[in-house]
Design a protein around this motif. Structure first.
Motif, mmCIF file in Angstrom:
data_model
loop_
_atom_site.group_PDB
_atom_site.id
_atom_site.type_symbol
_atom_site.label_atom_id
_atom_site.label_comp_id
_atom_site.label_asym_id
_atom_site.label_seq_id
_atom_site.Cartn_x
_atom_site.Cartn_y
_atom_site.Cartn_z
ATOM 1 N N SER A 1 0.588 49.988 9.534
ATOM 2 C CA SER A 1 -0.571 49.102 9.710
ATOM 3 C C SER A 1 -1.177 48.702 8.369
ATOM 4 O O SER A 1 -1.852 47.673 8.290
ATOM 5 C CB SER A 1 -1.640 49.778 10.574
ATOM 6 O OG SER A 1 -1.160 49.954 11.880
ATOM 7 N N ALA A 2 -0.943 49.504 7.338
ATOM 8 C CA ALA A 2 -1.455 49.142 6.018
ATOM 9 C C ALA A 2 -0.711 47.909 5.501
ATOM 10 O O ALA A 2 -1.322 46.866 5.229
ATOM 11 C CB ALA A 2 -1.296 50.319 5.066
ATOM 12 N N ALA A 3 0.610 48.005 5.409
ATOM 13 C CA ALA A 3 1.400 46.888 4.882
ATOM 14 C C ALA A 3 1.453 45.729 5.879
ATOM 15 O O ALA A 3 1.365 44.559 5.492
ATOM 16 C CB ALA A 3 2.805 47.364 4.549
ATOM 17 N N GLY A 4 1.599 46.043 7.163
ATOM 18 C CA GLY A 4 1.695 44.993 8.176
ATOM 19 C C GLY A 4 0.404 44.197 8.293
ATOM 20 O O GLY A 4 0.417 42.970 8.384
ATOM 21 N N GLY A 5 -0.712 44.908 8.281
ATOM 22 C CA GLY A 5 -2.014 44.234 8.372
ATOM 23 C C GLY A 5 -2.356 43.482 7.100
ATOM 24 O O GLY A 5 -2.963 42.412 7.139
ATOM 25 N N THR A 6 -1.960 44.046 5.954
ATOM 26 C CA THR A 6 -2.229 43.358 4.687
ATOM 27 C C THR A 6 -1.506 42.010 4.645
ATOM 28 O O THR A 6 -2.072 41.005 4.213
ATOM 29 C CB THR A 6 -1.807 44.246 3.492
ATOM 30 O OG1 THR A 6 -2.659 45.394 3.459
ATOM 31 C CG2 THR A 6 -1.922 43.510 2.171
ATOM 32 N N ASP B 1 0.611 43.797 14.271
ATOM 33 C CA ASP B 1 1.112 44.145 12.930
ATOM 34 C C ASP B 1 2.539 44.696 13.005
ATOM 35 O O ASP B 1 3.312 44.623 12.069
ATOM 36 C CB ASP B 1 0.169 45.132 12.238
ATOM 37 C CG ASP B 1 -0.255 46.289 13.148
ATOM 38 O OD1 ASP B 1 0.153 46.321 14.335
ATOM 39 O OD2 ASP B 1 -0.999 47.167 12.664
ATOM 40 N N HIS B 2 2.871 45.275 14.160
ATOM 41 C CA HIS B 2 4.191 45.857 14.424
ATOM 42 C C HIS B 2 4.170 46.344 15.856
ATOM 43 O O HIS B 2 3.103 46.390 16.482
ATOM 44 C CB HIS B 2 4.482 47.053 13.483
ATOM 45 C CG HIS B 2 3.385 48.062 13.508
ATOM 46 N ND1 HIS B 2 3.172 48.912 14.581
ATOM 47 C CD2 HIS B 2 2.387 48.320 12.624
ATOM 48 C CE1 HIS B 2 2.118 49.646 14.346
ATOM 49 N NE2 HIS B 2 1.602 49.307 13.161
#
Ligand SMILES: [Zn+2]
Length: 377
Positions: free
Chosen positions: A99-104, A315-316
């Motif tokens: 969620s960090a990379a996907g949301g960013t 996000d995924h």
């Protein structure tokens, strides 16, 4: 997902083990009730985009949406969206994102590395569509079901190479300039901080109006910091319509205060992901259905407004969920979880309102953000 959250989920699952997957069999779940879906008509295609609402169902892939559709007897509010496409979710250093990379990627329009929140793989801060909107004089909002130290809201408001740096991430809300911030996580603003700071007091000193319950949230003027719980909001069945009310208040307030300038809001259905990690189909579906009800509210609001672009995506996807049995008339599903983590399948996105014609087909998650950003001007 944070370690502490993982531990809490494991404990919860040990206590509430009513929905275990029988060995070699499917896990069955029947919906508790059916809700009416809305039917909305988008404004003319050439209407001007004044407001942009991005709704993220954390972990909400096509499999989760399909299950929810069966549980609500073949009807969802998400069926109203005329434009649908696919978003590829991989990040710079992993096929399977978080969620960090996907949301960013959704927030700033660039892919980044696992665990990275609102920054590039080398840690350079990257600024979200909320920051862009603020610079253009628009109002901004961020409303979540989870605590505000969790990755997705932080992707839009904060910057850190590690999603677990909760103290630093929460302190970033002081400088994000977002006008309406609401979710859970009181503990992260004060009592559980290692540095002894009271971020609520610091936000108040910056002019924020603090609300610690629904009643206060419904009357607090902008800018608002609303912390509705110590950690995540209660589960869907216990919180009732709290999240929907938070979202409605956000839209009404941002709209009335922004006038012709308009606003941009990110609304997250956060805990779909948490319960998929725990392989709890019942709780994951209750969260998904609550998110769909909220989508219905947002669409009705946007229909009335006439100048609002609404995008829903994930996000995924989580849990490698497969829908293998069930009955639409009975609102019953038989599913199997393939894992307790994320997976690399493309997720759907749904677009409604003026500007929807610019979307479609298969895109990178960051590209989806860039198309959204092109309507923030
Ligand atoms: Zn997750």
């Amino acid at each position: 997902m944070k370690l502490v959250k993982n531990i809490s989920l494991i404990v919860l699952c040990a206590i509430l083990s009513c929905c275990k997957q029988p060995e070699g069999g499917l896990m069955y779940y029947t919906s508790a009730g059916q809700y009416e879906t809305v039917s909305v008509t988008p404004p003319p295609a050439d209407a001007q985009v004044r407001n942009v609402i991005l709704m993220i169902g954390d972990g909400m892939g096509l499999e989760q949406i399909s299950c929810a559709w069966v549980l609500n007897h073949g009807k969802l509010n998400i069926d109203n969206f005329p434009v649908v496409g696919l978003s590829r979710t991989y990040c710079t250093n992993s096929l399977i994102t978080d969620s960090a990379a996907g949301g960013t990627a959704l927030a700033v329009g660039q892919k980044t590395a696992i665990d990275h929140v609102g920054c590039s793989p080398d840690g350079t801060p990257l600024y979200s569509i909320l920051s862009k909107a603020r610079e253009l004089g628009k109002k901004t909002g961020c409303v979540t079901v989870c605590h505000l130290a969790d990755a997705t809201p932080c992707d839009f408001c904060c910057h850190d190479e590690c999603r677990d740096n909760a103290d630093a991430l929460i302190a970033d809300y002081l400088d994000c300039g977002v006008d309406f911030i609401a979710g859970g996580g009181r503990d992260y603003f004060g009592p559980k901080r290692k540095d002894g700071r009271d971020i609520v007091e610091e936000m108040k000193a910056k002019g924020y109006n603090y609300a610690s319950d629904e009643q206060q949230l419904m009357t607090a003027p902008l800018p608002v910091l609303g912390l509705m719980s110590d950690w995540n909001l209660p589960v869907a069945a216990e919180r009732g319509d709290l999240y929907r009310h938070m979202v409605s208040r956000c839209l009404d307030l941002l709209s009335s205060e922004s006038g012709e300038k308009g606003f941009v809001a990110m609304l997250e259905g956060s805990c779909i992901d948490d319960w998929l990690h725990a392989n709890r189909i019942d709780l994951a579906m209750e969260e998904t259905l609550d998110f769909d009800r909220t989508i219905g509210d947002v669409l009705q609001w946007a229909e009335k407004d006439g100048h609002t672009l609404v995008v829903v995506t994930a996000d995924h996807a989580t849990g490698a969920l497969t829908l293998q049995d069930g009955d639409i008339a009975e609102g019953r599903i038989g599913v199997e979880f393939g894992n307790d983590g994320h997976n690399g399948i493309a997720v759907p996105y749904f677009v409604w309102g003026p500007g929807a014609g610019a979307f479609g087909g298969t895109v990178e998650n960051c590209e989806l953000s860039n198309i959204i950003s092109s309507f923030i001007k």
